[in-house]
Write an enzyme that holds these catalytic residues in place. Structure first.
Site, mmCIF file in Angstrom:
data_model
loop_
_atom_site.group_PDB
_atom_site.id
_atom_site.type_symbol
_atom_site.label_atom_id
_atom_site.label_comp_id
_atom_site.label_asym_id
_atom_site.label_seq_id
_atom_site.Cartn_x
_atom_site.Cartn_y
_atom_site.Cartn_z
ATOM 1 N N LYS A 143 49.637 46.728 39.145
ATOM 2 C CA LYS A 143 48.891 47.617 38.255
ATOM 3 C C LYS A 143 48.355 48.857 38.966
ATOM 4 O O LYS A 143 48.314 48.931 40.196
ATOM 5 C CB LYS A 143 47.766 46.827 37.571
ATOM 6 N N ARG A 145 49.111 35.910 37.168
ATOM 7 C CA ARG A 145 50.203 36.452 36.364
ATOM 8 C C ARG A 145 50.878 37.549 37.176
ATOM 9 O O ARG A 145 50.255 38.594 37.446
ATOM 10 C CB ARG A 145 49.646 37.020 35.056
HETATM 11 N N1 LIG Z 1 46.097 37.272 30.451
HETATM 12 C C1 LIG Z 1 46.653 38.463 30.776
HETATM 13 N N2 LIG Z 1 47.752 38.890 30.107
HETATM 14 C C2 LIG Z 1 48.258 40.096 30.456
HETATM 15 N N3 LIG Z 1 49.322 40.764 29.934
HETATM 16 C C3 LIG Z 1 49.406 41.936 30.608
HETATM 17 S S1 LIG Z 1 50.596 43.132 30.238
HETATM 18 C C4 LIG Z 1 50.199 44.460 31.322
HETATM 19 C C5 LIG Z 1 49.692 45.640 30.563
HETATM 20 C C6 LIG Z 1 49.148 46.628 31.535
HETATM 21 C C7 LIG Z 1 50.018 47.237 32.434
HETATM 22 C C8 LIG Z 1 49.506 48.143 33.366
HETATM 23 C C9 LIG Z 1 48.150 48.438 33.365
HETATM 24 S S2 LIG Z 1 47.528 49.537 34.554
HETATM 25 N N4 LIG Z 1 47.324 50.966 33.889
HETATM 26 O O1 LIG Z 1 46.274 49.043 35.006
HETATM 27 O O2 LIG Z 1 48.537 49.644 35.573
HETATM 28 C C10 LIG Z 1 47.292 47.838 32.463
HETATM 29 C C11 LIG Z 1 47.804 46.933 31.538
HETATM 30 N N5 LIG Z 1 48.455 42.056 31.556
HETATM 31 C C12 LIG Z 1 47.717 40.886 31.457
HETATM 32 C C13 LIG Z 1 46.561 40.422 32.153
HETATM 33 O O3 LIG Z 1 46.000 41.053 33.074
HETATM 34 N N6 LIG Z 1 46.067 39.186 31.769
#
Ligand SMILES: Nc1nc2[nH]c(SCCc3ccc(S(N)(=O)=O)cc3)nc2c(=O)[nH]1
Length: 277
Positions: free
Chosen positions: A222, A256
């Protein structure tokens, strides 16, 4: 030993467990939707199982910042065939990353072992569907919506605000007949948080553990890793491992990740050493 049931299987959550990410979305943020076809999804699933994943997380909606919403039928068409195919071929816990009641219901029918909802069952009908599904549920904190959540996120105290929110969702779940023992909490790294917010949340992982819940962390590749190390998304493995190692020492037990093997090996040593008297 602290066993949690995940459908027809159980995990000892006193030990660390790796949740392998299987994005079946064309715009997933890190693997560019390279698993859009069923065959490649099954190949990636087999690889992650062989590398030691305890759970495969299937998501049909990209919730990365700026992601465009998907329709219910798009999400159903992406998730259900993959879930069915995985259950037919492999003996593995499949979690479904969804906020949609119909996807929750259908996934439970098809043998999903965990409902992973980044919106903590806020969508209309999701709580009832999850309560009926009789599955463990990961409740994650997101501030706002993916399209705008990263625009100047602000908290009075991020740990208190996030844990107050998650506890309010726990209360709502209990009122709907979901026992606490089925709930897993997740601070939602990257979901409406600045770098500082993410670092503070990870540093205070223990706070969520002390609330009496198992903790899931999703930090893999991330932006916060990129912000700290100034590295692009395809060079964030080591930083991701460092963040997960820190969260492990502070009580997180489900991780994850995109990169299963490195984390399985790291966590094997960390848990063996931690358990030595
Ligand atoms: N329980 C749980 N499920 C999840 N599903 C996802 S999908 C990722 C979406 C995303 C990608 C990238 C950034 S960033 N801008 O911080 O790089 C944020 C969110 N994530 C999680 C998480 O953490 N927990």
């Amino acid at each position: 030993m602290s066993l949690m049931l995940f459908g027809d299987k159980s995990l000892d959550l006193s030990l660390p467990h790796v949740m392998g990410i299987l994005n079946v979305t064309p715009d997933s943020f890190s693997d560019g939707g390279s698993f859009s076809s069923l065959d490649s999804a099954l190949f990636q699933t087999q690889k992650m199982i062989r590398e030691g994943a305890s759970i495969i997380d299937v998501g049909g909606e990209s919730t990365r910042p700026g992601a465009t919403p998907v329709t219910m039928s798009q999400e159903l068409d992406r998730v259900l065939p993959v879930l069915e195919a995985i259950k037919e071929r492999f003996d593995i816990i499949v979690s479904v990353d969804t906020s949609t009641p119909e996807v929750i219901r259908e996934s439970a029918t098809l043998g999903a072992g965990l409902i992973n909802d980044v919106r903590a069952l806020e969508r209309a009908g999701a709580l009832e569907a999850a309560a009926q599904a009789d599955l463990p549920i990961c409740l994650m904190h997101m501030k706002g919506v993916p399209q705008t959540m990263q625009v100047k996120p602000d908290y009075s105290s991020v740990v208190a605000d996030v844990s107050d929110y998650l506890m309010s969702r726990v209360v709502v779940c209990e009122a709907a007949g979901v026992e606490r023992s089925r709930l897993i909490l997740d601070p939602g790294i990257g979901f409406g948080k600045s770098l500082e917010h993410n670092l503070v949340l990870l540093s205070h992982t223990e706070h969520f553990k002390r609330l009496g819940f198992d903790v899931l962390i999703g930090v893999s590749r991330k932006t916060m890793i990129g912000d700290v190390l100034n590295l692009p998304v395809d060079q964030r493995l080591y930083g991701t491992m460092g963040a997960n190692a820190a969260a492990y020492t502070k009580g997180a037990r489900i991780f994850r990740v995109h990169d299963v093997k490195p984390h399985v090996e790291m966590l094997e040593l960390m848990s063996r050493i931690e358990r030595e008297v």
